[in-house]
Design a protein around this motif. Structure first.
Motif, PDB file in Angstrom:
ATOM      1  N   THR A 136       0.829  -1.208   0.000  1.00 54.44           N
ATOM      2  CA  THR A 136       0.000   0.000   0.000  1.00 54.44           C
ATOM      3  C   THR A 136       0.860   1.252   0.000  1.00 54.44           C
ATOM      4  N   LEU A 137       1.888   1.269   0.835  1.00 54.06           N
ATOM      5  CA  LEU A 137       2.759   2.428   0.951  1.00 54.06           C
ATOM      6  C   LEU A 137       3.523   2.689  -0.345  1.00 54.06           C
ATOM      7  N   VAL A 149       1.764   4.016  -3.686  1.00 52.65           N
ATOM      8  CA  VAL A 149       1.357   5.422  -3.728  1.00 52.65           C
ATOM      9  C   VAL A 149       2.187   6.200  -4.739  1.00 52.65           C
ATOM     10  N   GLY A 160       0.658   8.061  -7.898  1.00 55.93           N
ATOM     11  CA  GLY A 160       0.759   9.520  -7.863  1.00 55.93           C
ATOM     12  C   GLY A 160       1.456  10.067  -9.088  1.00 55.93           C
TER      13      GLY A 160
END
Length: 235
Positions: free
Chosen positions: A169-170, A173, A177
Motif C-alpha cells: 500500500t505504501l 502510492v 501519484g
C-alpha cells in the motif's frame, strides 16, 4: 559459462524482447487502429478536464511527484536503495534484481517511443516536453519498476500478511501519484500511463523470475532464494 548465457537469453532477453513487441503493438493499436474508438476517443476530454481543475496547491504536489520520477531521481534512488540492500543483506541478488528491472523498463520504453510517434495531449504542458513521444510514460514506467520492485523485496521479507499489505500500500502510492501527475500536468494521455504500468510491472515480474527464483541455476551455482541465507556447501 554456456549455461549462464542460455539462462540469460531464456529468462531475460527473450521475455524482454516479447514485452517490447507487445508494447509496440499496443502503441500501434492505441494510435492508429482504435484511436477513435471508446474509451480512447474520450482521452482528450479527460486531459482537458484535468487541466481545467488545476490549482496552485495541486500544481505544487504534482511537481513533487513529477520531479521524484525524473530520470535523474530514479537513477539516484535506484543506486542508493541497491547499495542499502547490499549492506543490509550482504549479497548482490536483490540489488541486481532492482537495477535490472529499472534498466529493462527504460530500454523497452526508449525503443517503444522510437517506434510509436504520438503527440502529447492538446492542453497546456506544465513541463518541458522531452524528445521522446507521449507513448508510453517514462516517468510512470520507471516509478512502477522501482517502487513495485522495492515492494516485492520488502514483502518477501515481511513476517505477516499485515506487513506485506502495508508495504504494498505504501509503495504503490508513488507510481499511482506519478501517473496522475503526468496526466494532470498535460504530459500524457491516460492510455500512456496505463501502458507504462504494463511495462514497469512486467519488467519486475521478468527480473523476479530470473534473479529471485530459488530454482534458477546460473552456471554451476544454484543461487539462494531472495530473503533466505545461502546454504554453505558441504565437503
Amino acid at each position: 559459462m554456456s549455461e549462464t548465457v542460455v539462462q540469460i537469453a531464456r529468462r531475460v532477453l527473450l521475455p524482454v524482447s516479447l514485452l517490447l513487441g507487445v508494447m509496440v503493438l499496443l502503441g500501434v493499436l492505441v494510435t492508429r487502429v482504435f484511436a477513435h474508438t471508446w474509451p480512447l476517443s474520450v482521452e482528450d476530454a479527460v486531459n482537458r478536464e484535468l487541466a481545467a481543475e488545476r490549482t496552485g496547491g495541486w500544481n505544487d504536489v504534482s511537481l513533487v511527484f513529477s520531479t521524484l520520477a525524473s530520470t535523474q531521481m530514479i537513477v539516484v534512488v535506484t543506486v542508493l536503495v541497491a547499495l542499502a540492500l547490499r549492506l543490509w543483506l550482504g549479497r548482490w541478488r536483490e540489488p541486481l534484481f532492482l537495477c535490472a528491472a529499472v534498466t529493462a523498463q527504460a530500454l523497452v520504453f526508449l525503443l517503444t517511443t522510437l517506434a510509436i510517434d504520438r503527440h502529447r495531449p492538446a492542453v497546456e504542458h506544465m513541463d518541458v516536453s522531452p524528445p521522446t513521444s507521449s507513448f508510453p510514460s517514462g516517468h510512470t514506467s520507471a516509478a512502477v519498476a522501482l517502487y513495485v520492485g522495492i515492494a516485492v523485496l520488502l514483502a518477501l521479507r515481511a513476517r505477516s500478511t499485515g506487513a506485506k499489505v502495508a508495504w504494498w500500500t505504501l509503495l504503490l502510492v508513488m507510481p499511482l501519484g506519478v501517473a496522475m501527475t503526468r496526466m494532470y500536468r498535460g504530459m500524457h494521455h491516460p492510455s500512456d500511463v496505463v501502458a507504462s504500468f504494463l511495462n514497469g510491472g512486467t519488467c519486475v515480474a521478468i527480473m523476479a523470475r530470473a534473479v529471485l527464483d530459488r530454482g534458477v541455476r546460473w552456471g554451476r551455482a544454484k543461487l539462494p532464494a531472495a530473503g533466505r541465507p545461502a546454504t554453505p556447501a558441504r565437503s
